[in-house]
Design a protein around this motif. Sequence first.
Motif, PDB file in Angstrom:
ATOM      1  N   LYS A   1       0.841  -1.190   0.000  1.00 57.24           N
ATOM      2  CA  LYS A   1       0.000   0.000   0.000  1.00 57.24           C
ATOM      3  C   LYS A   1       0.880   1.246   0.000  1.00 57.24           C
ATOM      4  O   LYS A   1       2.021   1.227   0.471  1.00 57.24           O
ATOM      5  CB  LYS A   1      -0.905   0.019   1.239  1.00 57.24           C
ATOM      6  CG  LYS A   1      -2.011  -1.012   1.224  1.00 57.24           C
ATOM      7  CD  LYS A   1      -2.898  -0.866   2.462  1.00 57.24           C
ATOM      8  CE  LYS A   1      -4.036  -1.878   2.448  1.00 57.24           C
ATOM      9  NZ  LYS A   1      -4.892  -1.771   3.656  1.00 57.24           N
ATOM     10  N   TYR A   2       0.303   2.326  -0.533  1.00 54.63           N
ATOM     11  CA  TYR A   2       1.044   3.586  -0.524  1.00 54.63           C
ATOM     12  C   TYR A   2       0.072   4.745  -0.428  1.00 54.63           C
ATOM     13  O   TYR A   2      -0.871   4.852  -1.200  1.00 54.63           O
ATOM     14  CB  TYR A   2       1.904   3.744  -1.775  1.00 54.63           C
ATOM     15  CG  TYR A   2       2.659   5.064  -1.785  1.00 54.63           C
ATOM     16  CD1 TYR A   2       3.752   5.251  -0.943  1.00 54.63           C
ATOM     17  CD2 TYR A   2       2.259   6.115  -2.600  1.00 54.63           C
ATOM     18  CE1 TYR A   2       4.435   6.457  -0.914  1.00 54.63           C
ATOM     19  CE2 TYR A   2       2.941   7.321  -2.584  1.00 54.63           C
ATOM     20  CZ  TYR A   2       4.026   7.491  -1.744  1.00 54.63           C
ATOM     21  OH  TYR A   2       4.695   8.678  -1.709  1.00 54.63           O
ATOM     22  N   ASP A   3       0.310   5.612   0.541  1.00 54.47           N
ATOM     23  CA  ASP A   3      -0.472   6.830   0.696  1.00 54.47           C
ATOM     24  C   ASP A   3       0.464   7.916   1.214  1.00 54.47           C
ATOM     25  O   ASP A   3       0.913   7.863   2.358  1.00 54.47           O
ATOM     26  CB  ASP A   3      -1.644   6.626   1.664  1.00 54.47           C
ATOM     27  CG  ASP A   3      -2.514   7.882   1.801  1.00 54.47           C
ATOM     28  OD1 ASP A   3      -2.174   8.919   1.206  1.00 54.47           O
ATOM     29  OD2 ASP A   3      -3.535   7.814   2.500  1.00 54.47           O
ATOM     30  N   PRO A   4       0.793   8.911   0.394  1.00 51.74           N
ATOM     31  CA  PRO A   4       1.753   9.945   0.819  1.00 51.74           C
ATOM     32  C   PRO A   4       1.249  10.801   1.971  1.00 51.74           C
ATOM     33  O   PRO A   4       2.035  11.545   2.571  1.00 51.74           O
ATOM     34  CB  PRO A   4       1.948  10.781  -0.447  1.00 51.74           C
ATOM     35  CG  PRO A   4       0.713  10.546  -1.260  1.00 51.74           C
ATOM     36  CD  PRO A   4       0.325   9.121  -0.984  1.00 51.74           C
ATOM     37  N   ALA A   5      -0.056  10.730   2.280  1.00 52.97           N
ATOM     38  CA  ALA A   5      -0.582  11.460   3.435  1.00 52.97           C
ATOM     39  C   ALA A   5      -0.346  10.709   4.744  1.00 52.97           C
ATOM     40  O   ALA A   5      -0.517  11.275   5.826  1.00 52.97           O
ATOM     41  CB  ALA A   5      -2.074  11.726   3.248  1.00 52.97           C
TER      42      ALA A   5
ATOM     43  N   ALA B   1       3.844   7.772   8.092  1.00 51.95           N
ATOM     44  CA  ALA B   1       4.887   6.743   8.010  1.00 51.95           C
ATOM     45  C   ALA B   1       5.491   6.664   6.615  1.00 51.95           C
ATOM     46  O   ALA B   1       6.601   6.137   6.450  1.00 51.95           O
ATOM     47  CB  ALA B   1       4.313   5.385   8.410  1.00 51.95           C
ATOM     48  N   GLN B   2       4.788   7.149   5.605  1.00 53.78           N
ATOM     49  CA  GLN B   2       5.276   7.068   4.229  1.00 53.78           C
ATOM     50  C   GLN B   2       5.579   8.432   3.626  1.00 53.78           C
ATOM     51  O   GLN B   2       6.124   8.515   2.527  1.00 53.78           O
ATOM     52  CB  GLN B   2       4.244   6.341   3.356  1.00 53.78           C
ATOM     53  CG  GLN B   2       4.038   4.880   3.742  1.00 53.78           C
ATOM     54  CD  GLN B   2       3.004   4.196   2.853  1.00 53.78           C
ATOM     55  OE1 GLN B   2       1.858   4.582   2.798  1.00 53.78           O
ATOM     56  NE2 GLN B   2       3.435   3.159   2.157  1.00 53.78           N
ATOM     57  N   GLN B   3       5.256   9.487   4.315  1.00 51.90           N
ATOM     58  CA  GLN B   3       5.408  10.838   3.781  1.00 51.90           C
ATOM     59  C   GLN B   3       6.876  11.201   3.588  1.00 51.90           C
ATOM     60  O   GLN B   3       7.701  11.028   4.488  1.00 51.90           O
ATOM     61  CB  GLN B   3       4.750  11.847   4.723  1.00 51.90           C
ATOM     62  CG  GLN B   3       4.874  13.288   4.248  1.00 51.90           C
ATOM     63  CD  GLN B   3       4.292  14.268   5.248  1.00 51.90           C
ATOM     64  OE1 GLN B   3       3.553  13.882   6.147  1.00 51.90           O
ATOM     65  NE2 GLN B   3       4.621  15.544   5.110  1.00 51.90           N
TER      66      GLN B   3
ATOM     67  N   GLY C   1       4.893  12.265  -4.060  1.00 53.07           N
ATOM     68  CA  GLY C   1       3.531  11.989  -3.629  1.00 53.07           C
ATOM     69  C   GLY C   1       3.001  13.162  -2.827  1.00 53.07           C
ATOM     70  O   GLY C   1       3.703  13.736  -2.006  1.00 53.07           O
ATOM     71  N   CYS C   2       1.765  13.548  -3.078  1.00 55.86           N
ATOM     72  CA  CYS C   2       1.224  14.769  -2.496  1.00 55.86           C
ATOM     73  C   CYS C   2       0.421  14.476  -1.231  1.00 55.86           C
ATOM     74  O   CYS C   2      -0.517  13.668  -1.245  1.00 55.86           O
ATOM     75  CB  CYS C   2       0.335  15.485  -3.515  1.00 55.86           C
ATOM     76  SG  CYS C   2      -0.316  17.051  -2.924  1.00 55.86           S
ATOM     77  N   THR C   3       0.754  15.167  -0.143  1.00 57.98           N
ATOM     78  CA  THR C   3       0.092  14.934   1.141  1.00 57.98           C
ATOM     79  C   THR C   3      -1.365  15.390   1.132  1.00 57.98           C
ATOM     80  O   THR C   3      -2.169  14.917   1.940  1.00 57.98           O
ATOM     81  CB  THR C   3       0.834  15.659   2.272  1.00 57.98           C
ATOM     82  OG1 THR C   3       0.951  17.049   1.938  1.00 57.98           O
ATOM     83  CG2 THR C   3       2.211  15.071   2.471  1.00 57.98           C
ATOM     84  N   VAL C   4      -1.715  16.321   0.236  1.00 55.82           N
ATOM     85  CA  VAL C   4      -3.112  16.779   0.164  1.00 55.82           C
ATOM     86  C   VAL C   4      -3.810  16.221  -1.080  1.00 55.82           C
ATOM     87  O   VAL C   4      -4.924  16.615  -1.395  1.00 55.82           O
ATOM     88  CB  VAL C   4      -3.201  18.322   0.186  1.00 55.82           C
ATOM     89  CG1 VAL C   4      -2.626  18.861   1.482  1.00 55.82           C
ATOM     90  CG2 VAL C   4      -2.522  18.955  -1.022  1.00 55.82           C
ATOM     91  N   HIS C   5      -3.131  15.312  -1.789  1.00 52.04           N
ATOM     92  CA  HIS C   5      -3.705  14.632  -2.955  1.00 52.04           C
ATOM     93  C   HIS C   5      -4.094  15.609  -4.056  1.00 52.04           C
ATOM     94  O   HIS C   5      -5.075  15.418  -4.767  1.00 52.04           O
ATOM     95  CB  HIS C   5      -4.907  13.772  -2.549  1.00 52.04           C
ATOM     96  CG  HIS C   5      -4.595  12.748  -1.512  1.00 52.04           C
ATOM     97  ND1 HIS C   5      -5.561  12.063  -0.812  1.00 52.04           N
ATOM     98  CD2 HIS C   5      -3.409  12.277  -1.041  1.00 52.04           C
ATOM     99  CE1 HIS C   5      -4.997  11.224   0.047  1.00 52.04           C
ATOM    100  NE2 HIS C   5      -3.686  11.344  -0.090  1.00 52.04           N
ATOM    101  N   ALA C   6      -3.306  16.678  -4.210  1.00 50.28           N
ATOM    102  CA  ALA C   6      -3.598  17.673  -5.236  1.00 50.28           C
ATOM    103  C   ALA C   6      -3.214  17.200  -6.626  1.00 50.28           C
ATOM    104  O   ALA C   6      -3.776  17.686  -7.614  1.00 50.28           O
ATOM    105  CB  ALA C   6      -2.874  18.981  -4.919  1.00 50.28           C
ATOM    106  N   ASP C   7      -2.264  16.280  -6.713  1.00 49.66           N
ATOM    107  CA  ASP C   7      -1.898  15.759  -8.034  1.00 49.66           C
ATOM    108  C   ASP C   7      -2.558  14.394  -8.237  1.00 49.66           C
ATOM    109  O   ASP C   7      -3.016  13.759  -7.285  1.00 49.66           O
ATOM    110  CB  ASP C   7      -0.376  15.677  -8.210  1.00 49.66           C
ATOM    111  CG  ASP C   7       0.305  14.813  -7.142  1.00 49.66           C
ATOM    112  OD1 ASP C   7      -0.385  13.986  -6.506  1.00 49.66           O
ATOM    113  OD2 ASP C   7       1.515  14.965  -6.956  1.00 49.66           O
TER     114      ASP C   7
END
Length: 577
Positions: free
Chosen positions: A45-49, A52-54, A225-231
């Motif tokens: 899994k991957y979520d830049p927000a 732990a992965q930011q 990876g964007c923390t606010v999911h703008a891209d």
Amino acid sequence: MAFEIKKQAKAYDVCIIGSGAGGGMAAKVLAEAGLKVALLEAGPKYDPADPAQQTQLKWPYESPRRGASTTRPFGDFDAAYGGWEINGEPYTKKNGTQFDWFRSRMVGGRTNHWGRISLRFGPNDFKHHSLDGYGDDWPIGYDDVKPFYDRVDKMIGVFGSKEGIYNEPDGYFLPPPKPRLHELMVKRAGDKLGIPVIPSRLSILTRTVNKDRGACFYCSQCSRGCTVHADFSSSTVLIKPLMKSGNVDLYTNAMAREVLTDASGKATGVSYVDKTDLQEYQVSARVIVLAASACESARLLLNSKSSAHKNGLANSSGVVGKYLHDSTGASRGAYIPALMDRKRYNEDGVGGLHMYIPWWLDNKKLDFARGYHIEMGGGMPMPGYGFGFGIEGLQSKNPNPGNVTPGGYGASLKNEYRRYYGSTVGFAGRGEAIAREDNYCEIDPTVVDKWGIPVLRFNYTWSDHEIKQAKHMQDTFEQIIHEMGGIPIGTKAGEDKMYGLENPGRIIHEVGTTRMGDDPKRSVLNKFNQAHDVKNVFVVDGGAFVSQADKNPTWTILALALRASEYIVDELKKQNL
């Protein structure tokens, strides 16, 4: 003791292999239609927000490697789990082939770390054979795909400007960011040379489109990876919100081995290896959707042999793996004396180019068949490990470089870097290669990966058309650099180096291995991305492409996946699958 294959207890309506652009879009459409979906992804899994992965907004020095590209191909902090070389997952080459195959092993695939350049194919791009006699026409045209491009624009968001260029179709655009200084200089040079320089079209939100995503705050680090999911990344924009529906089960670290079939040849499910326990599992589903990337999907089909599919699944034509082609790529950098000793200010902008050059010429008047676009870079980005400009090489070519002594150390070296910081620009051409049957991937007869799955072997060459295109790129770069008052960096690549033409695969736009067509003897899929041989198998990644354009493929993958997925829903309602 016999090896036990474990079967998942739950049966699904659809099993999707791959969670990138095509797989993410398919999962969204099918799950929102109420279907039960199994989504298999070969990575984690991957979520830049997720804290732990930011990696966004971290300084290069926070990495023990100072941000160097030693652990990931695009840099230590970039959202790229995978690469051209992956331990235990080899691929082979023959006949001197230099093809480099990028694999992304993470939820969202390559959409986590791509350039977000979101261009539509134009009317000519679907019918090139009719225009120049090379390759084949698609069985569909721009008018067939336009409604789906429109919906993708509105669903995901893309900035740009209305330009009215026939083969560079306009869409539904958010406001583009303002050009940076070096881009304004390229624009001025382009105007003098008759070369169009227009605002870029990137899937980055310059204003919000829904409550789940924020607007870009211009940190220029989309690759992390964007923390606010703008891209746009499939992982954050399509899959993450979709998981709330309860209609999708996400299987991570699931390395697909083959598509399973029954005695009649109909697909019944997928066999995969769980990387965490090294056990083999099977998932049953009524419909199988391959979205693992053009080459990985071809590998799965070729490895899925049975009495009903002796040459591999959906391969009665023998075309699976053939007509492989990647975008061409060549580049050049330059020093611009007018940009010396710049005042410091923040011009980070979005994580990519604010302006670009679309293809502007008529190939009928040139000695190569297909066009290219030009991407540009420059400005004052955050320095990283190995940051420098090759200043020593510039001094001998610059008749008036100023009172700078090259090299040195300590305070004088730091001062020199400050003076030159922001004074370089880079140009990269990205063009269309002609799809050819003799460029292909196939199963290596002797080599397997660490999961025991037979690997791909590549055969690929560039034609004279691509080599001449690269020469034209280099000539154009120098024209623009000269008009900007600049000095090219390094030596211009000549014919012996194919004018700097990158190895195929290096641009990571490979397509065409499972191409669509009306003739089952010369194509793998029909015009709805459905296998001719097996009605309940679909391929929604770049493998379906008949030809690449002078554009990046992602927006077309998304549009075709949307179109194919709605076709699947309709066919299931009609009980045709």
